[in-house]
Design a protein around this motif. Structure first.
Motif, PDB file in Angstrom:
ATOM      1  N   ILE A 179       0.859  -1.178   0.000  1.00  0.00           N
ATOM      2  CA  ILE A 179       0.000   0.000   0.000  1.00  0.00           C
ATOM      3  C   ILE A 179       0.902   1.236   0.000  1.00  0.00           C
ATOM      4  O   ILE A 179       1.658   1.463   0.944  1.00  0.00           O
ATOM      5  CB  ILE A 179      -0.935   0.022   1.232  1.00  0.00           C
ATOM      6  CG1 ILE A 179      -1.599  -1.348   1.431  1.00  0.00           C
ATOM      7  CG2 ILE A 179      -1.968   1.119   1.073  1.00  0.00           C
ATOM      8  CD1 ILE A 179      -2.480  -1.792   0.307  1.00  0.00           C
ATOM      9  N   GLY A 180       0.828   2.027  -1.054  1.00  0.00           N
ATOM     10  CA  GLY A 180       1.742   3.146  -1.229  1.00  0.00           C
ATOM     11  C   GLY A 180       1.452   4.316  -0.304  1.00  0.00           C
ATOM     12  O   GLY A 180       0.381   4.426   0.309  1.00  0.00           O
ATOM     13  N   THR A 181       2.411   5.213  -0.232  1.00  0.00           N
ATOM     14  CA  THR A 181       2.337   6.380   0.650  1.00  0.00           C
ATOM     15  C   THR A 181       1.067   7.192   0.402  1.00  0.00           C
ATOM     16  O   THR A 181       0.719   7.500  -0.736  1.00  0.00           O
ATOM     17  CB  THR A 181       3.563   7.274   0.422  1.00  0.00           C
ATOM     18  OG1 THR A 181       4.744   6.530   0.710  1.00  0.00           O
ATOM     19  CG2 THR A 181       3.509   8.511   1.308  1.00  0.00           C
ATOM     20  N   GLY A 182       0.380   7.521   1.492  1.00  0.00           N
ATOM     21  CA  GLY A 182      -0.770   8.404   1.402  1.00  0.00           C
ATOM     22  C   GLY A 182      -2.019   7.789   0.815  1.00  0.00           C
ATOM     23  O   GLY A 182      -2.997   8.508   0.560  1.00  0.00           O
ATOM     24  N   ALA A 183      -2.038   6.481   0.598  1.00  0.00           N
ATOM     25  CA  ALA A 183      -3.240   5.836   0.073  1.00  0.00           C
ATOM     26  C   ALA A 183      -4.345   5.854   1.130  1.00  0.00           C
ATOM     27  O   ALA A 183      -4.082   5.861   2.337  1.00  0.00           O
ATOM     28  CB  ALA A 183      -2.941   4.407  -0.356  1.00  0.00           C
ATOM     29  N   VAL A 184      -5.586   5.856   0.664  1.00  0.00           N
ATOM     30  CA  VAL A 184      -6.755   5.840   1.545  1.00  0.00           C
ATOM     31  C   VAL A 184      -7.595   4.614   1.197  1.00  0.00           C
ATOM     32  O   VAL A 184      -7.979   4.433   0.036  1.00  0.00           O
ATOM     33  CB  VAL A 184      -7.593   7.122   1.391  1.00  0.00           C
ATOM     34  CG1 VAL A 184      -8.838   7.056   2.269  1.00  0.00           C
ATOM     35  CG2 VAL A 184      -6.760   8.354   1.729  1.00  0.00           C
ATOM     36  N   ILE A 185      -7.861   3.789   2.195  1.00  0.00           N
ATOM     37  CA  ILE A 185      -8.687   2.594   2.014  1.00  0.00           C
ATOM     38  C   ILE A 185     -10.011   2.860   2.717  1.00  0.00           C
ATOM     39  O   ILE A 185     -10.063   2.994   3.944  1.00  0.00           O
ATOM     40  CB  ILE A 185      -8.010   1.340   2.600  1.00  0.00           C
ATOM     41  CG1 ILE A 185      -6.536   1.260   2.159  1.00  0.00           C
ATOM     42  CG2 ILE A 185      -8.779   0.099   2.206  1.00  0.00           C
ATOM     43  CD1 ILE A 185      -6.325   1.163   0.684  1.00  0.00           C
ATOM     44  N   LEU A 186     -11.091   2.942   1.945  1.00  0.00           N
ATOM     45  CA  LEU A 186     -12.387   3.364   2.465  1.00  0.00           C
ATOM     46  C   LEU A 186     -13.203   2.178   2.981  1.00  0.00           C
ATOM     47  O   LEU A 186     -12.905   1.013   2.676  1.00  0.00           O
ATOM     48  CB  LEU A 186     -13.158   4.086   1.367  1.00  0.00           C
ATOM     49  CG  LEU A 186     -12.577   5.439   0.921  1.00  0.00           C
ATOM     50  CD1 LEU A 186     -13.373   5.984  -0.256  1.00  0.00           C
ATOM     51  CD2 LEU A 186     -12.577   6.431   2.077  1.00  0.00           C
ATOM     52  N   PRO A 187     -14.255   2.463   3.759  1.00  0.00           N
ATOM     53  CA  PRO A 187     -15.112   1.390   4.268  1.00  0.00           C
ATOM     54  C   PRO A 187     -15.655   0.513   3.142  1.00  0.00           C
ATOM     55  O   PRO A 187     -16.015   0.998   2.069  1.00  0.00           O
ATOM     56  CB  PRO A 187     -16.246   2.158   4.965  1.00  0.00           C
ATOM     57  CG  PRO A 187     -15.648   3.469   5.335  1.00  0.00           C
ATOM     58  CD  PRO A 187     -14.679   3.793   4.249  1.00  0.00           C
ATOM     59  N   GLY A 188     -15.712  -0.779   3.414  1.00  0.00           N
ATOM     60  CA  GLY A 188     -16.229  -1.725   2.443  1.00  0.00           C
ATOM     61  C   GLY A 188     -15.221  -2.214   1.430  1.00  0.00           C
ATOM     62  O   GLY A 188     -15.548  -3.068   0.601  1.00  0.00           O
ATOM     63  N   ALA A 189     -13.985  -1.716   1.476  1.00  0.00           N
ATOM     64  CA  ALA A 189     -12.972  -2.152   0.512  1.00  0.00           C
ATOM     65  C   ALA A 189     -12.616  -3.614   0.755  1.00  0.00           C
ATOM     66  O   ALA A 189     -12.456  -4.053   1.895  1.00  0.00           O
ATOM     67  CB  ALA A 189     -11.730  -1.280   0.609  1.00  0.00           C
ATOM     68  N   ARG A 190     -12.483  -4.357  -0.337  1.00  0.00           N
ATOM     69  CA  ARG A 190     -12.034  -5.749  -0.298  1.00  0.00           C
ATOM     70  C   ARG A 190     -10.869  -5.864  -1.278  1.00  0.00           C
ATOM     71  O   ARG A 190     -11.077  -5.939  -2.492  1.00  0.00           O
ATOM     72  CB  ARG A 190     -13.154  -6.708  -0.714  1.00  0.00           C
ATOM     73  CG  ARG A 190     -14.405  -6.639   0.131  1.00  0.00           C
ATOM     74  CD  ARG A 190     -14.193  -7.295   1.491  1.00  0.00           C
ATOM     75  NE  ARG A 190     -15.459  -7.509   2.185  1.00  0.00           N
ATOM     76  CZ  ARG A 190     -16.087  -6.580   2.897  1.00  0.00           C
ATOM     77  NH1 ARG A 190     -15.571  -5.361   2.976  1.00  0.00           N
ATOM     78  NH2 ARG A 190     -17.217  -6.848   3.516  1.00  0.00           N
ATOM     79  N   ILE A 191      -9.676  -5.862  -0.756  1.00  0.00           N
ATOM     80  CA  ILE A 191      -8.479  -5.887  -1.593  1.00  0.00           C
ATOM     81  C   ILE A 191      -7.932  -7.306  -1.605  1.00  0.00           C
ATOM     82  O   ILE A 191      -7.744  -7.922  -0.546  1.00  0.00           O
ATOM     83  CB  ILE A 191      -7.428  -4.894  -1.064  1.00  0.00           C
ATOM     84  CG1 ILE A 191      -8.001  -3.470  -1.073  1.00  0.00           C
ATOM     85  CG2 ILE A 191      -6.151  -4.958  -1.884  1.00  0.00           C
ATOM     86  CD1 ILE A 191      -7.074  -2.431  -0.483  1.00  0.00           C
ATOM     87  N   GLY A 192      -7.671  -7.837  -2.794  1.00  0.00           N
ATOM     88  CA  GLY A 192      -7.201  -9.207  -2.934  1.00  0.00           C
ATOM     89  C   GLY A 192      -5.756  -9.388  -2.504  1.00  0.00           C
ATOM     90  O   GLY A 192      -5.141  -8.519  -1.878  1.00  0.00           O
ATOM     91  N   ARG A 193      -5.186 -10.522  -2.880  1.00  0.00           N
ATOM     92  CA  ARG A 193      -3.813 -10.860  -2.514  1.00  0.00           C
ATOM     93  C   ARG A 193      -2.821 -10.237  -3.500  1.00  0.00           C
ATOM     94  O   ARG A 193      -3.098 -10.116  -4.691  1.00  0.00           O
ATOM     95  CB  ARG A 193      -3.623 -12.380  -2.516  1.00  0.00           C
ATOM     96  CG  ARG A 193      -4.481 -13.123  -1.504  1.00  0.00           C
ATOM     97  CD  ARG A 193      -4.453 -14.616  -1.776  1.00  0.00           C
ATOM     98  NE  ARG A 193      -3.100 -15.151  -1.725  1.00  0.00           N
ATOM     99  CZ  ARG A 193      -2.535 -15.686  -0.642  1.00  0.00           C
ATOM    100  NH1 ARG A 193      -3.218 -15.753   0.482  1.00  0.00           N
ATOM    101  NH2 ARG A 193      -1.310 -16.159  -0.677  1.00  0.00           N
ATOM    102  N   ASN A 194      -1.647  -9.867  -2.967  1.00  0.00           N
ATOM    103  CA  ASN A 194      -0.539  -9.383  -3.804  1.00  0.00           C
ATOM    104  C   ASN A 194      -0.971  -8.237  -4.715  1.00  0.00           C
ATOM    105  O   ASN A 194      -0.679  -8.221  -5.913  1.00  0.00           O
ATOM    106  CB  ASN A 194       0.045 -10.522  -4.641  1.00  0.00           C
ATOM    107  CG  ASN A 194       0.700 -11.587  -3.780  1.00  0.00           C
ATOM    108  OD1 ASN A 194       0.917 -11.388  -2.590  1.00  0.00           O
ATOM    109  ND2 ASN A 194       1.008 -12.717  -4.369  1.00  0.00           N
ATOM    110  N   VAL A 195      -1.653  -7.283  -4.127  1.00  0.00           N
ATOM    111  CA  VAL A 195      -2.117  -6.102  -4.857  1.00  0.00           C
ATOM    112  C   VAL A 195      -1.202  -4.926  -4.535  1.00  0.00           C
ATOM    113  O   VAL A 195      -0.797  -4.735  -3.383  1.00  0.00           O
ATOM    114  CB  VAL A 195      -3.572  -5.765  -4.478  1.00  0.00           C
ATOM    115  CG1 VAL A 195      -3.992  -4.411  -5.051  1.00  0.00           C
ATOM    116  CG2 VAL A 195      -4.514  -6.856  -4.965  1.00  0.00           C
ATOM    117  N   VAL A 196      -0.881  -4.133  -5.549  1.00  0.00           N
ATOM    118  CA  VAL A 196      -0.155  -2.883  -5.359  1.00  0.00           C
ATOM    119  C   VAL A 196      -1.167  -1.740  -5.411  1.00  0.00           C
ATOM    120  O   VAL A 196      -1.898  -1.596  -6.398  1.00  0.00           O
ATOM    121  CB  VAL A 196       0.917  -2.672  -6.445  1.00  0.00           C
ATOM    122  CG1 VAL A 196       1.602  -1.318  -6.266  1.00  0.00           C
ATOM    123  CG2 VAL A 196       1.943  -3.796  -6.411  1.00  0.00           C
ATOM    124  N   VAL A 197      -1.205  -0.956  -4.346  1.00  0.00           N
ATOM    125  CA  VAL A 197      -2.040   0.244  -4.313  1.00  0.00           C
ATOM    126  C   VAL A 197      -1.105   1.439  -4.440  1.00  0.00           C
ATOM    127  O   VAL A 197      -0.251   1.666  -3.578  1.00  0.00           O
ATOM    128  CB  VAL A 197      -2.860   0.324  -3.012  1.00  0.00           C
ATOM    129  CG1 VAL A 197      -3.654   1.623  -2.961  1.00  0.00           C
ATOM    130  CG2 VAL A 197      -3.796  -0.875  -2.897  1.00  0.00           C
TER     131      VAL A 197
END
Length: 272
Positions: free
Chosen positions: A161-179
């Protein structure tokens, strides 16, 4: 005489700086939170070799926070479970952090309802993860006085997860993901992809047949082999390009594969 005073003042300043830096280093070591030395915190679980750097940000609801093993939580990281301190949140953990997770400096993980961070996730500085968002259904009431919306958040194993990223309610992020840095993520993100933008969208995917699409612009880095010493790495940096290329092409399973490569001064094989 002015020169003497300036010299004395400079000497005192250097001495004071050393004392301040040494004192602050001691405070940081002493104030760090681990399973063996939790201080005033009573986390639901802290795995072995996990360390929370001092000073921490805001921390409350720690009985409902479970941290895995070998995690690094940097300075000024906020970890909260529940809307406010001293709530009874039931028997189950609200914030789960897997093994080997790194939370970068100044990051926030706000778990008013369930937030799960998988193992081996790396967060850059100032990442913001929240399971709660303000609502504005009633246009006649101040937004801050309206009951917020809450949805669980899940981040799969192995994400970056990169600098300053925002993960909002309800997010479902899979495996080995680059944000990407600064991305704002909501909704479902599939495994093995790169997302960027606000709102975040998929900009690169992994295909089992074709690999990364669009293709990566640089070749993958070559890992340093186990057992290589700093002196050997230094020797490798001094090799000429031709010798380095010949070494890279050797088959390690062939016993006499290196017989035709001359040993130069500083060659890594000369050290072994």
């Amino acid at each position: 005489m002015p020169t003497s005073r300036n010299t004395f003042s400079s000497w005192r300043r250097r001495l004071a700086q050393r004392a301040v830096h040494a004192g602050w280093a001691w405070v940081q070591r002493t104030g760090a939170v681990t399973a063996e030395h939790p201080g005033r915190f009573r986390f639901g679980a802290i795995g072995p070799s996990t360390r929370l750097a001092f000073p921490l940000g805001t921390v409350f609801g720690e009985p409902w926070i479970h941290l895995g093993s070998h995690c690094i939580v940097a300075e000024q990281v906020t970890l909260t479970a529940g809307l406010m301190p001293d709530l009874d949140l039931g028997p189950d953990p609200i914030l789960r952090v897997g093994d080997g997770v790194v939370l970068g400096r100044g990051s926030h993980v706000i778990a008013d309802t369930t937030v799960t961070i998988g193992s081996d996730c790396y967060f850059g500085p100032y990442v913001y993860v929240t399971s709660t968002n303000h609502s504005y259904d009633d246009p006649h009431q101040p937004i801050g006085r309206q009951w917020p919306r809450m949805e669980p958040v899940e981040i799969g194993d192995g994400c970056w997860i990169g600098t300053g990223a925002v993960i909002l309610p309800g997010a479902r992020i899979g495996r080995n993901v680059v944000v990407a840095a600064g991305a704002v993520v909501r909704g479902t993100v599939p495994d093995r992809c790169v997302v960027a933008g606000a709102p975040a969208r998929v900009v690169r995917r992994w295909d089992p047949v074709e690999g990364w699409q669009p293709p990566l612009r640089t070749p993958p880095p070559v890992p340093i082999p186990d057992g290589v010493t700093p002196d050997q790495l230094s020797a490798l940096s001094g090799l000429d390009e031709e010798t380095a290329a010949r070494l890279a092409a050797l088959d390690p399973d062939t016993p006499d594969a290196s017989a035709d490569v001359p040993v130069q001064s500083g060659d890594v094989r000369a050290e072994s």
